[in-house]
Write a protein that holds these residues in place. Structure first.
Motif, PDB file in Angstrom:
ATOM      1  N   SER B  40       0.861  -1.176   0.000  1.00 43.38           N
ATOM      2  CA  SER B  40       0.000   0.000   0.000  1.00 43.38           C
ATOM      3  C   SER B  40       0.902   1.232   0.000  1.00 43.38           C
ATOM      4  O   SER B  40       2.105   1.117  -0.232  1.00 43.38           O
ATOM      5  CB  SER B  40      -0.880  -0.013   1.250  1.00 43.38           C
ATOM      6  N   TRP B 157       2.189  -3.804  -7.283  1.00 42.48           N
ATOM      7  CA  TRP B 157       1.317  -3.480  -6.137  1.00 42.48           C
ATOM      8  C   TRP B 157       1.021  -4.745  -5.346  1.00 42.48           C
ATOM      9  O   TRP B 157       0.886  -4.732  -4.138  1.00 42.48           O
ATOM     10  CB  TRP B 157       0.008  -2.844  -6.616  1.00 42.48           C
ATOM     11  N   HIS B 175      -9.206  -6.859  -5.868  1.00 45.84           N
ATOM     12  CA  HIS B 175      -9.131  -5.986  -4.700  1.00 45.84           C
ATOM     13  C   HIS B 175      -7.961  -5.010  -4.799  1.00 45.84           C
ATOM     14  O   HIS B 175      -7.491  -4.508  -3.781  1.00 45.84           O
ATOM     15  CB  HIS B 175      -8.978  -6.821  -3.421  1.00 45.84           C
ATOM     16  N   GLU B 177      -7.605  -1.943  -5.710  1.00 43.18           N
ATOM     17  CA  GLU B 177      -7.763  -0.589  -5.162  1.00 43.18           C
ATOM     18  C   GLU B 177      -7.706  -0.616  -3.639  1.00 43.18           C
ATOM     19  O   GLU B 177      -7.122   0.258  -3.006  1.00 43.18           O
ATOM     20  CB  GLU B 177      -9.077   0.030  -5.651  1.00 43.18           C
ATOM     21  N   GLU B 178      -8.333  -1.629  -3.055  1.00 40.57           N
ATOM     22  CA  GLU B 178      -8.253  -1.778  -1.602  1.00 40.57           C
ATOM     23  C   GLU B 178      -6.812  -1.914  -1.147  1.00 40.57           C
ATOM     24  O   GLU B 178      -6.396  -1.312  -0.160  1.00 40.57           O
ATOM     25  CB  GLU B 178      -9.014  -3.030  -1.159  1.00 40.57           C
ATOM     26  N   LYS B 180      -4.115  -0.857  -2.567  1.00 43.49           N
ATOM     27  CA  LYS B 180      -3.346   0.384  -2.700  1.00 43.49           C
ATOM     28  C   LYS B 180      -3.598   1.332  -1.540  1.00 43.49           C
ATOM     29  O   LYS B 180      -2.723   2.095  -1.134  1.00 43.49           O
ATOM     30  CB  LYS B 180      -3.704   1.079  -4.008  1.00 43.49           C
ATOM     31  N   GLN B 181      -4.829   1.299  -1.015  1.00 48.92           N
ATOM     32  CA  GLN B 181      -5.174   2.265   0.021  1.00 48.92           C
ATOM     33  C   GLN B 181      -5.237   1.654   1.417  1.00 48.92           C
ATOM     34  O   GLN B 181      -5.615   2.328   2.376  1.00 48.92           O
ATOM     35  CB  GLN B 181      -6.518   2.906  -0.332  1.00 48.92           C
ATOM     36  N   THR B 250     -15.481  -3.852  -5.131  1.00 49.19           N
ATOM     37  CA  THR B 250     -15.667  -2.406  -5.148  1.00 49.19           C
ATOM     38  C   THR B 250     -14.492  -1.758  -4.459  1.00 49.19           C
ATOM     39  O   THR B 250     -13.763  -2.408  -3.711  1.00 49.19           O
ATOM     40  CB  THR B 250     -16.960  -2.009  -4.409  1.00 49.19           C
ATOM     41  N   GLY B 251     -14.349  -0.511  -4.750  1.00 50.32           N
ATOM     42  CA  GLY B 251     -13.214   0.206  -4.164  1.00 50.32           C
ATOM     43  C   GLY B 251     -13.277   0.216  -2.652  1.00 50.32           C
ATOM     44  O   GLY B 251     -12.273   0.009  -1.972  1.00 50.32           O
TER      45      GLY B 251
END
Lengths: 264, 264, 264, 264, 264, 264, 264
Positions: B40, B157, B175, B177-178, B180-181, B250-251
């Motif tokens: 992340s 990533w 997943h 996007e999850e 990454k954040q 989902t994000g």
């Protein structure tokens, strides 16, 4: 199938005087994603399609700075390219150390080409499976060189390597005069337009700011790489190109069709 | 059966420009037990299924600390992995000795990748049959890299290697996007959840605190390995996941299904 | 018959990612006479069937002291084992010389495993056709390790190598809890009982004080080898075992059948 | 097809006393574009067809200066030629350093020929796939030498190598006496006329100032290369040659037909 | 006929875990003329049939002194044996030089066995085609060792190598107890009697003082070789042995039949 | 056709005890143009047919001076001959430097023959494909030696090598006594007459001052080469030889027929 | 035809424990012209048939002095013999330099035999294709040794090597007692008579002073070679031998038939 007794030995000529391993290594070059180079009287430009090995990875960069006045775009086995880049960076450093000046581009290219030749002759190793486009500027102005697995090197006005590079080469040949006389930004646009040609035969593929990068070096302008947002403007300029090319390439970029592609 | 004359010589290109031995070594990577990596903006995480060679042996660890800021997870021939780990530990030490600072992760990875490339080119040895996921933190933040038997290396990533890693990769892609954040603990849970996917196709197999381990490194947090009881809490958090995945990723991790897996 | 083009070259992967020569060398390990190792919280024990090459020769010892705190039992090509033992003895000496302390067992094992790995990778030599069970004690307590021709190494609670070692392994697996908690003499008896299992399928063969030897190392107890009369007492303790095993292994050694074997 | 067991080993004689690899390397020489050399009592001249690898590349130069008094024209694998040129340049430098004078041409040629011979004998490497025409001047006057992949070297009055060089050789043989007695410019015209013969069999191909270059060295005249516009005048002089050659070559260049070609 | 792809490479395991070249070298050992060794509590004895290559040559000696306390009898390729003898003599000398004492016999044997092992592993050379019987005395008393082409070495009470050595081995096995307790001269007679057994199957062949030699080493008695007349007495003692052996070997040499052979 | 498994390996004996590569290299010697050598009590003479590779090349010299007292004529691969000549020149120089005297001819020949022998034995390289006739004078008088690719060397009164040398050898054998007693000029004429025999079977070929050269060395006369006009006189002397030889060779050159050839 | 997979590799044992290359090299020894050696209590003698390669060459000497007390006769590849002779001469010199005395003959022979053994074992080169008869005198009296391509060496009373040497061996065996007790000149005659036997089966061939040479070394008599006229007297003494041998060899040379041959 067609077993050929001469093609597994890297140090053996076939009766036709060919060294097959060098030709096979050239196949590896053709399988890399496309890179394009172009040179005008003032600038030299490199452009490439970034390699995407996975959705999880960032795209692979295929253009590397070697020194402030020279950089390289590679197609083929990236691990081999890294070795050659390292070799060239070292040459640049040693020249600066010994002569306190930037290494002439042609000399740098000759050194790396000799290094490739030694592989298949003196050292009896497999050839490096990578092609290089070297763009740089020295006292004689901008240069663009290509090196091959054989150790051959050519000075060029423009060239494309890698997958579907033939389309890009055809484009460059038709616009060769434009390339020679292009200004900085126009040269970038021509290189990107040529690169876009390699996408033509692939359904749904498109050249975007995310999957390509360009690099420029010019007289009084150090080597610099542009990515993502920085490259978007150039792509925008070559956007309106939905029709297939049909017209004849003219020396001046004022012709309508070319304009649609080149927007110079 | 399909005898291929180009695949036994490690320094020979096939007419298609491929080096078969490198591809075969990649098969050895695929046969190791699964390892997963994720990164992340603040942390990088490694997770692996411990290799169990016998009921009499303790499970084999496949995650190793290289320095306080970097570690590696391996899949493939463990003896080869040990050699590469030793090489990297030495690089870390030498960098600290010469520069009095931690080696940048990218540079460390490039060195070990060059070491792999030399095997099949200059040294004419068999490639190392092992893939590495290197997680570390340096001045540019957290990093995750993969290296291959070919000497290629990618910045990522997230990634999964080894047996049935495709399921984990699919999970990670959905997943991404999850990932990454994600915050620290969420990132660990995502990595473990991806690792759990590799168990999906195997009857009666289950991810427990006894057969997996994780490692975390973050900005201001040195590389540390968690095992057994230490990992139980994270496993507990991803426990309620009996239903197969069917929903869309989902994000935000607030969606119910994802929550059942990720419990973030 | 089934000619396999990948199995004669020690530095070549098969398309399945395997290195056949390493697997064939493992066959040599399986043909040695049996050796058994076991470790509890306080001691580590090695036991072996002495190799009898001729009635004219004394039985061949297959357990060697390496240092006061560590020893090794070997199975496979004895000449190769001698080379590895020599290597390890030297490591022990060098560590004592450099650090004035006993080499940690895990480090010693890693060094010899790396030495084995180099054979088939950097040095392009045939693998060592021998498996090792290394038993020792260091600051972290007793250890038992196995090394393979591949250069892999495992930490273990118990293990058996060599001819018919599967029976011994089965025995050890069923008595694993006993092993872990065994006191010194009980651990010896468990190891000998496991070794005796390798005789089960051979008509007229019997484990006697003349054809086996054991070695013990413990916290505060240096590595020591027992032979002949010294081993008779332990054998006596496991004597009354005429019935084949049929019962279930229980954690406590109080069950009657196990007792007949283990007499703890 | 006709498998020959002696032709893949560079260090093996066939029963007929031949070394096939050397003969195959000679094939590579024949596939290069044509080069021509000629020598009179006062001057030596080299001429070549520039290699055009692509419309995007400038034509490849195949004549190189080695020192102020000597240069070389090459046919075959250009990367190999570069290695030999480098070797010869170094010889020139070392001789100047050691003796403060220009290296005698024959000695230079012998050194590079010995270097080629070592490839296939002492070093057991593939031969260099390139033929050289070395033109120079020393205290004994002008010289023209040819070297072969075998390491053989010949002193010559005139010679042609490369694709379709037989036509040029035939031309030179018929005008040998003219060559021997030619003055500077006449010698250049004779060399270009011989070079033009290699175009005869190729439809639409023509010798122009863009695709050829010449070099001259003479007593009191340093080695110098002429290209493009500089070569146009010489080409103009041999222009009116539409008829095929049919006459007999006479010692004097006064015969009409010859005159049409040679315009001496 | 039965082509075996694993048997020509000295560094390759067969799928059964065997190294064929070592086994073939053992065949060379079996083809040498017979040698016999025996050891009691106080002495070690070597005996051999001298090799007769021609009526014109004196018989070949196959027993060599290495140092005052140790000697060797060889069977197989004599030129190889000479190399190993030289190696051992050097070891003896170096030990004396470094420690001012005789090298322990076991250590000497281990060194030469390691030397043999290196041939087929680290050095990738053919194995030495010779077997050694080493007899010596050190602080632990008399010793008898055998070494094999594989690098294996065994401590023995008695052994026979070479052509028809099986008969001698059978004899020695039946008289093993006598051997162990034999006094000096009795031990010599036992060794000669065993050697004589190798003549049993050969018509008209007979053990005489001309075709055999013996060597003895004992506590307080340096290694010494006996030939010709010196050996006649011992032969005389075992002369009356016309009947084939039929009785059972008893511990005491007083039984009549044994006496006929052993005359103790 | 007749595949022979022993003939491609330069270090392998055939079952008949032959080394085929050496024999094949001798074929290369036979394909060179003819050289002749002869020696009397006072002089040694070499003569050769110059090799004409092209009408454009000057004839190739095949006789070389090595030192003031010795020279060599070569037949076979000229590039190999150059290497051996260089070796011998160096030997001459080193001898002069070390002993301040000319190297004895026999010693020089032995050195170069040893150099040839090493190729196929210690160095495992292909043999040199060249035969040498070495003529020189030292304190023992004039000498003529031949060396072969095998490393054999012979001292001779006369010899011929190369294409159709059998005719020359036959001539020399018939005139051997004349050779032995010949004075300087007569010896030259005998050598040239023998050389002329190699032209007998070739239509239209003739020995002229342009295609041959001779060299003489004698007691008190340094090695010197004669070409072109210098050799014309000797040719004139042997001119009237239109009839085929039919007479018997007599010791004295007064017989008419011989006289027609030898004109002594 | 009878392809044998073990015979081309010089470092490979056949399943029968043989090294074929050594056996093939022995064939080369058998093809040399004959040499004979004989030794009595006071002298050692060598005799050989000079090799005649051509009528133009002087006969080849095959007996060489190594030092004042030792010489060698060779059969096989003369170029190899020269290498071994050089090796031995060097050994003689080094011994004199280090110990200021002549090298013992047995030690010299052992050194050269070890040198031969190394070829096929440690050095992996082809064996030397030559057999040696070494005759010398040292403090223990006269010696005669034979060495083989295998590196074996034998001490002998008499021996013959080379073409048709079997006849000579048969002769020597029948006269062995005479040889042992022969005085100087008688020993020479016996050797020459044995040598003459090798001519028996060849029509028209005869042993003359021109085609043979002998060498003698004795206690108090340095090694000396006899040729031509010097050998005529000895030949004369064995001249009257027209009848085939039919009688029995007796110890005393007074028997009539033997006398006809030996004329002692």
């Amino acid at each position: 199938m067609l077993r050929n007794q001469y093609d597994t030995d890297i140090t053996t000529f076939s009766p036709q005087g060919r060294i097959h391993q060098i030709e096979y290594a050239s196949e590896a070059v053709k399988q890399g994603s496309a890179v394009v180079g172009a040179r005008s009287g003032t600038h030299a430009v490199l452009a490439c399609v970034k390699r995407s090995v996975s959705d999880l990875a960032s795209h692979q960069r295929k253009i590397f700075e070697l020194d402030t006045h020279v950089g390289v775009a590679v197609s083929g086995i990236i691990a081999d390219a890294r070795v050659l880049s390292k070799f060239m960076r070292n040459e640049c450093l040693q020249h600066r150390f010994a002569y306190e000046s930037a290494v002439p581009v042609g000399r740098l290219v000759r050194h790396v080409a000799d290094y490739c030749q030694r592989c298949t002759q003196r050292a009896s190793k497999r050839p490096f499976g990578v092609g290089l486009l070297v763009a740089g500027v020295d006292e004689l102005g901008p240069h663009l060189f290509e090196t091959c697995p054989s150790g051959d090197e050519y000075e060029l006005w423009a060239m494309a390597l890698g997958a579907r590079s033939q389309s890009a080469k055809t484009y460059l040949e038709r616009h060769l005069e434009e390339v020679k006389q292009a200004k900085r930004d126009e040269l970038i646009r021509l290189a990107l337009a040529a690169l876009r040609e390699t996408f033509a035969a692939v359904r749904d593929a498109e050249l975007t700011e995310h999957n390509c990068m360009v690099a420029v070096v010019g007289i009084e302008e150090p080597f610099r790489v542009y990515e993502d947002a920085q490259v978007a403007g150039f792509l925008e300029a070559i956007r309106p190109a939905p029709e297939p090319e049909g017209g004849s390439a003219t020396g001046a970029p004022s012709a309508s069709e070319e304009r649609m592609e080149d927007t110079s």
